[in-house]
Design an enzyme around this catalytic site. Structure first.
Site, PDB file in Angstrom:
ATOM      1  N   ARG A 236     -24.279 -14.910  66.344  1.00 34.22           N
ATOM      2  CA  ARG A 236     -25.721 -14.703  66.183  1.00 34.22           C
ATOM      3  C   ARG A 236     -25.968 -13.197  66.155  1.00 34.22           C
ATOM      4  NH1 ARG A 236     -25.971 -19.033  64.537  1.00 34.22           N
ATOM      5  NH2 ARG A 236     -27.202 -20.826  65.215  1.00 34.22           N
ATOM      6  N   ASP A 260     -21.538 -11.749  59.453  1.00 32.40           N
ATOM      7  CA  ASP A 260     -22.148 -12.887  58.752  1.00 32.40           C
ATOM      8  C   ASP A 260     -23.564 -13.088  59.284  1.00 32.40           C
ATOM      9  OD1 ASP A 260     -22.033 -15.061  56.890  1.00 32.40           O
ATOM     10  OD2 ASP A 260     -21.910 -16.435  58.582  1.00 32.40           O
ATOM     11  N   GLU A 265     -31.750 -10.763  59.979  1.00 34.01           N
ATOM     12  CA  GLU A 265     -31.420 -11.703  58.901  1.00 34.01           C
ATOM     13  C   GLU A 265     -32.497 -12.749  58.601  1.00 34.01           C
ATOM     14  OE1 GLU A 265     -27.876 -13.626  60.457  1.00 34.01           O
ATOM     15  OE2 GLU A 265     -29.011 -15.436  60.806  1.00 34.01           O
ATOM     16  N   HIS A 297     -24.999 -15.386  56.489  1.00 33.04           N
ATOM     17  CA  HIS A 297     -24.924 -16.603  57.301  1.00 33.04           C
ATOM     18  C   HIS A 297     -24.293 -17.761  56.508  1.00 33.04           C
ATOM     19  CE1 HIS A 297     -26.738 -18.040  61.258  1.00 33.04           C
ATOM     20  NE2 HIS A 297     -25.817 -18.916  60.895  1.00 33.04           N
TER      21      HIS A 297
HETATM   22  P1  NAD Z   1     -19.320 -23.559  71.801  1.00 36.22           P
HETATM   23  O1  NAD Z   1     -20.471 -23.959  72.658  1.00 36.22           O
HETATM   24  O2  NAD Z   1     -18.234 -24.542  71.519  1.00 36.22           O
HETATM   25  O3  NAD Z   1     -18.623 -22.248  72.431  1.00 36.22           O
HETATM   26  C1  NAD Z   1     -19.339 -21.167  72.916  1.00 36.22           C
HETATM   27  C2  NAD Z   1     -18.486 -20.480  73.984  1.00 36.22           C
HETATM   28  O4  NAD Z   1     -19.169 -19.289  74.404  1.00 36.22           O
HETATM   29  C3  NAD Z   1     -18.258 -21.363  75.221  1.00 36.22           C
HETATM   30  O5  NAD Z   1     -16.880 -21.433  75.529  1.00 36.22           O
HETATM   31  C4  NAD Z   1     -19.047 -20.634  76.304  1.00 36.22           C
HETATM   32  O6  NAD Z   1     -18.472 -20.763  77.603  1.00 36.22           O
HETATM   33  C5  NAD Z   1     -18.975 -19.197  75.804  1.00 36.22           C
HETATM   34  N1  NAD Z   1     -19.978 -18.334  76.431  1.00 36.22           N
HETATM   35  C6  NAD Z   1     -21.245 -18.662  76.778  1.00 36.22           C
HETATM   36  N2  NAD Z   1     -21.831 -17.579  77.370  1.00 36.22           N
HETATM   37  C7  NAD Z   1     -20.911 -16.593  77.375  1.00 36.22           C
HETATM   38  C8  NAD Z   1     -20.908 -15.251  77.837  1.00 36.22           C
HETATM   39  N3  NAD Z   1     -21.992 -14.709  78.450  1.00 36.22           N
HETATM   40  N4  NAD Z   1     -19.793 -14.517  77.678  1.00 36.22           N
HETATM   41  C9  NAD Z   1     -18.695 -15.043  77.084  1.00 36.22           C
HETATM   42  N5  NAD Z   1     -18.621 -16.299  76.631  1.00 36.22           N
HETATM   43  C10 NAD Z   1     -19.720 -17.060  76.766  1.00 36.22           C
HETATM   44  O7  NAD Z   1     -19.965 -23.012  70.455  1.00 36.22           O
HETATM   45  P2  NAD Z   1     -19.269 -22.911  69.017  1.00 36.22           P
HETATM   46  O8  NAD Z   1     -19.427 -24.185  68.278  1.00 36.22           O
HETATM   47  O9  NAD Z   1     -17.922 -22.303  69.173  1.00 36.22           O
HETATM   48  O10 NAD Z   1     -20.274 -21.872  68.308  1.00 36.22           O
HETATM   49  C11 NAD Z   1     -20.373 -20.530  68.767  1.00 36.22           C
HETATM   50  C12 NAD Z   1     -21.557 -19.876  68.080  1.00 36.22           C
HETATM   51  O11 NAD Z   1     -21.276 -19.728  66.686  1.00 36.22           O
HETATM   52  C13 NAD Z   1     -22.855 -20.735  68.094  1.00 36.22           C
HETATM   53  O12 NAD Z   1     -23.570 -20.534  69.287  1.00 36.22           O
HETATM   54  C14 NAD Z   1     -23.595 -20.206  66.897  1.00 36.22           C
HETATM   55  O13 NAD Z   1     -24.438 -19.150  67.338  1.00 36.22           O
HETATM   56  C15 NAD Z   1     -22.509 -19.624  65.996  1.00 36.22           C
HETATM   57  N6  NAD Z   1     -22.386 -20.331  64.707  1.00 36.22           N
HETATM   58  C16 NAD Z   1     -22.460 -19.611  63.554  1.00 36.22           C
HETATM   59  C17 NAD Z   1     -22.326 -20.241  62.315  1.00 36.22           C
HETATM   60  C18 NAD Z   1     -22.375 -19.480  61.008  1.00 36.22           C
HETATM   61  O14 NAD Z   1     -22.595 -20.095  59.944  1.00 36.22           O
HETATM   62  N7  NAD Z   1     -22.160 -18.174  61.008  1.00 36.22           N
HETATM   63  C19 NAD Z   1     -22.138 -21.634  62.275  1.00 36.22           C
HETATM   64  C20 NAD Z   1     -22.043 -22.345  63.482  1.00 36.22           C
HETATM   65  C21 NAD Z   1     -22.173 -21.676  64.693  1.00 36.22           C
END
Ligand code: NAD
Length: 331
Positions: A236, A260, A265, A297
């Site tokens: 994000r 990305d 954005e 994105h």
């Molecule tokens: P997920 O919930 O499986 O994993 C997120 C991880 O972040 C977890 O292991 C959590 O413990 C960790 N976390 C939370 N707070 C934290 C902190 N303060 N410090 C360190 N680690 C921390 O999520 P995911 O499916 O892996 O997705 C991750 C992110 O990717 C989503 O939140 C979304 O913002 C982003 N995303 C982007 C796209 C894109 O098209 N660019 C698509 C899907 C998701």
């Protein structure tokens, strides 16, 4: 059940209609509109049971109140993130919010690696040079990822996929997360954030946007990084404080930056603004640097991911119809 589907692009309609044709979704009807969901467009959902929204929708308290007043009981996020939803307000009205937590972690992780490689090996610049019959190599030198250190921040589904990719590249993989992922214990070493910043040649961000992660990449943390580090953000935009990133780029801290997602954005995502003059754009400032690559994105944008998003969203609707609890509920 009637769902109003906001911010529709042709590929959304194609993937959702393909999944909707299955007999088990006979009770679900979708109406697609191109407007995004915010407080100005929420009233269009009058008479619908649910709305389906995406990453740039502005589902603040006011938007939710209008949806509630028009009888909407379910907000279907067709994405993993939900930082743009006022959950407290939704809970207050007993409105259910559901998401698609892990439609294709590899889609995003592979894009993160594509950005790392593009920024490191100056692929965009090289492509444009060759198109101009400039076959010189000046300005294109990168470094090998093999035997270098990848620092992965957030090792949930996407971060874990990125750890596996970096491991496949022959990199040493270190990670920082508030929880350790046991599936990675064979090849990932968890370290403190400060140690990750100091030791990584590639830093890739994969944690959600929350109060604890907002602007986690700021000048204080940038100065702790190795000189010549590659930074990639596919998570994000607001994980990175853009002004500080620009300062860090000016300090020659980064060999490359691949984004990305970026703070500015929301107005841009999935829109063609090529005829506009963007007067106060930090994105334009970022793009002025030769070592920055930005995409809009698109990390999620693979055939496999779109199919999985449609199927999970329709399954979420089905669970709502029959009143079944789901791990995809967001509270
Ligand atoms: P997920 O919930 O499986 O994993 C997120 C991880 O972040 C977890 O292991 C959590 O413990 C960790 N976390 C939370 N707070 C934290 C902190 N303060 N410090 C360190 N680690 C921390 O999520 P995911 O499916 O892996 O997705 C991750 C992110 O990717 C989503 O939140 C979304 O913002 C982003 N995303 C982007 C796209 C894109 O098209 N660019 C698509 C899907 C998701």
């Amino acid at each position: 059940m009637r769902i109003l589907f906001y911010d529709t692009k042709s590929y959304d309609e194609t993937s959702f209609n393909a999944s909707l044709s299955e007999a088990r979704y006979n009770d679900i009807q979708i109406e697609y509109i191109k407007y995004d969901l915010d407080s100005r467009t929420a009233a269009l959902a009058d008479g619908f049971d649910a709305v389906c929204a995406f990453v740039s929708s502005d589902i603040n308290a006011h938007t939710i109140t209008i949806l509630h007043e028009h009888g909407v009981g379910l907000i279907l996020m067709r994405c993993a993130g939900f930082n743009n939803v006022d959950l407290d307000k939704a809970n207050e009205y007993g409105m259910r919010v559901m998401r698609v937590p892990g439609y294709s972690p590899e889609a995003v992780a592979e894009h993160a690696m594509a950005l790392a490689l593009s920024a490191n090996r100056r692929i965009a610049k090289a492509y444009n040079k060759v198109r101009e019959n400039d076959f010189s190599l000046s300005g294109l030198m990168g470094f090998n990822l093999y035997k270098k250190t990848a620092g992965i921040i957030g090792t949930g589904k996407i971060g874990a996929a990125m750890c596996r990719i970096c491991n496949g590249f022959g990199m040493k993989v270190i990670a920082y997360d508030v929880y350790e992922n046991p599936s990675l214990s064979d090849f990932v070493t968890y370290v403190s954030l400060d140690r990750l910043l100091a030791e990584s040649d590639l830093i890739s961000l994969h944690c959600p946007l929350s109060a604890s992660t907002y602007h986690m990449i700021n000048l204080d943390n940038i100065v702790k990084m190795k000189d010549g580090v590659l930074l990639v953000n596919t998570s994000r935009g607001a994980l990175v404080k853009t002004e500080d990133l620009i300062e860090g780029i000016r300090m020659h801290k980064f060999s490359g930056v691949g984004l990305d997602v970026y703070e500015e954005e929301t107005k841009n995502v999935f829109e063609d603004r090529s005829d506009e003059i963007l007067e106060h754009s930090t994105t334009a400032r970022l793009l002025s640097f030769p070592n920055v690559v930005i995409t809009s994105h698109q990390g999620f944008f693979t055939k496999e991911a779109l199919t999985a998003i449609a199927e999970t969203t329709l399954q979420n609707s089905q669970d709502y119809i029959i009143g079944r609890e789901s791990p995809n509920d967001v509270r």
